[in-house]
Design a protein around this motif. Sequence first.
Motif, PDB file in Angstrom:
ATOM      1  N   GLN A  54     -38.081 -31.844  13.149  1.00  0.00           N
ATOM      2  CA  GLN A  54     -37.425 -31.481  11.890  1.00  0.00           C
ATOM      3  C   GLN A  54     -37.607 -29.998  11.598  1.00  0.00           C
ATOM      4  OE1 GLN A  54     -39.485 -34.284   9.383  1.00  0.00           O
ATOM      5  NE2 GLN A  54     -37.672 -35.624   9.247  1.00  0.00           N
ATOM      6  N   GLY A  55     -38.787 -29.464  11.875  1.00  0.00           N
ATOM      7  CA  GLY A  55     -39.051 -28.040  11.666  1.00  0.00           C
ATOM      8  C   GLY A  55     -38.143 -27.172  12.519  1.00  0.00           C
ATOM      9  N   ARG A  56     -37.906 -27.612  13.747  1.00  0.00           N
ATOM     10  CA  ARG A  56     -37.006 -26.869  14.636  1.00  0.00           C
ATOM     11  C   ARG A  56     -35.568 -26.927  14.111  1.00  0.00           C
ATOM     12  NH1 ARG A  56     -39.334 -25.090  19.234  1.00  0.00           N
ATOM     13  NH2 ARG A  56     -41.411 -25.922  19.702  1.00  0.00           N
ATOM     14  N   ALA A  57     -35.145 -28.085  13.641  1.00  0.00           N
ATOM     15  CA  ALA A  57     -33.799 -28.221  13.080  1.00  0.00           C
ATOM     16  C   ALA A  57     -33.657 -27.376  11.812  1.00  0.00           C
ATOM     17  CB  ALA A  57     -33.493 -29.690  12.786  1.00  0.00           C
ATOM     18  N   ALA A  58     -34.683 -27.367  10.965  1.00  0.00           N
ATOM     19  CA  ALA A  58     -34.655 -26.575   9.730  1.00  0.00           C
ATOM     20  C   ALA A  58     -34.605 -25.084  10.047  1.00  0.00           C
ATOM     21  CB  ALA A  58     -35.866 -26.909   8.867  1.00  0.00           C
ATOM     22  N   ALA A  59     -35.312 -24.652  11.075  1.00  0.00           N
ATOM     23  CA  ALA A  59     -35.279 -23.239  11.474  1.00  0.00           C
ATOM     24  C   ALA A  59     -33.860 -22.843  11.884  1.00  0.00           C
ATOM     25  CB  ALA A  59     -36.269 -22.988  12.608  1.00  0.00           C
ATOM     26  N   ARG A  60     -33.191 -23.699  12.641  1.00  0.00           N
ATOM     27  CA  ARG A  60     -31.814 -23.398  13.061  1.00  0.00           C
ATOM     28  C   ARG A  60     -30.874 -23.338  11.859  1.00  0.00           C
ATOM     29  NH1 ARG A  60     -33.580 -26.841  17.130  1.00  0.00           N
ATOM     30  NH2 ARG A  60     -32.531 -28.641  16.218  1.00  0.00           N
ATOM     31  N   LEU A  61     -31.074 -24.220  10.895  1.00  0.00           N
ATOM     32  CA  LEU A  61     -30.246 -24.232   9.694  1.00  0.00           C
ATOM     33  C   LEU A  61     -30.454 -22.949   8.883  1.00  0.00           C
ATOM     34  CD1 LEU A  61     -28.204 -25.933   8.136  1.00  0.00           C
ATOM     35  CD2 LEU A  61     -30.118 -27.069   7.013  1.00  0.00           C
TER      36      LEU A  61
END
Length: 177
Positions: A54-61
């Motif tokens: 989730q942290g990786r997805a949030a960083a991309r967002l």
Amino acid sequence: MILGAGEQRWDGWIPTGREDLDLLGRSTWEAWFGERRADALLCEHVWEHLTEAQGRAAARLCFDFLKPGGFLRVAVPDANFPDPEYQRTVQVGGPGPADHPAADHQIVYDFRLLMDVFGRAGFEVELLEYCDEAGRFHARDWDVGTGPVYRSRRLDHRNRDGRLGFVSLILDARRPL
């Protein structure tokens, strides 16, 4: 803009919560920003409440909604801070009852993993405060005015008279021009 602000307020910063901007919900970002992009985002002690994925997805967002040259300042508990009570307090699942602030911690980052999360999202990453693998604290001069982090060496009331009582792993993730 402050992401996951809770009760945190800083002059010149717009506080938001999950109901405003969900770190995992692109539609909330699209509704808030439209075609606009942010100059700066601030996120203090939120990323540890997400799983690594989730942290990786949030960083991309966040990357997608920052202007080129814009940055995200992130602070999380530091897995390498050599204080057993600190580590007990910030551990995954928290140290006690379900209402403890750390009760839903999903991960405790060290500097290498946090840098990787943001680097792989496309950011240029600069460490501001962190502990290395040996537990030694490192800090560079950074401008509090560009994104204050309360749980930092300079601002946290627990850090006085040369003694570190509470530190964060703090980095700037800048979207390249």
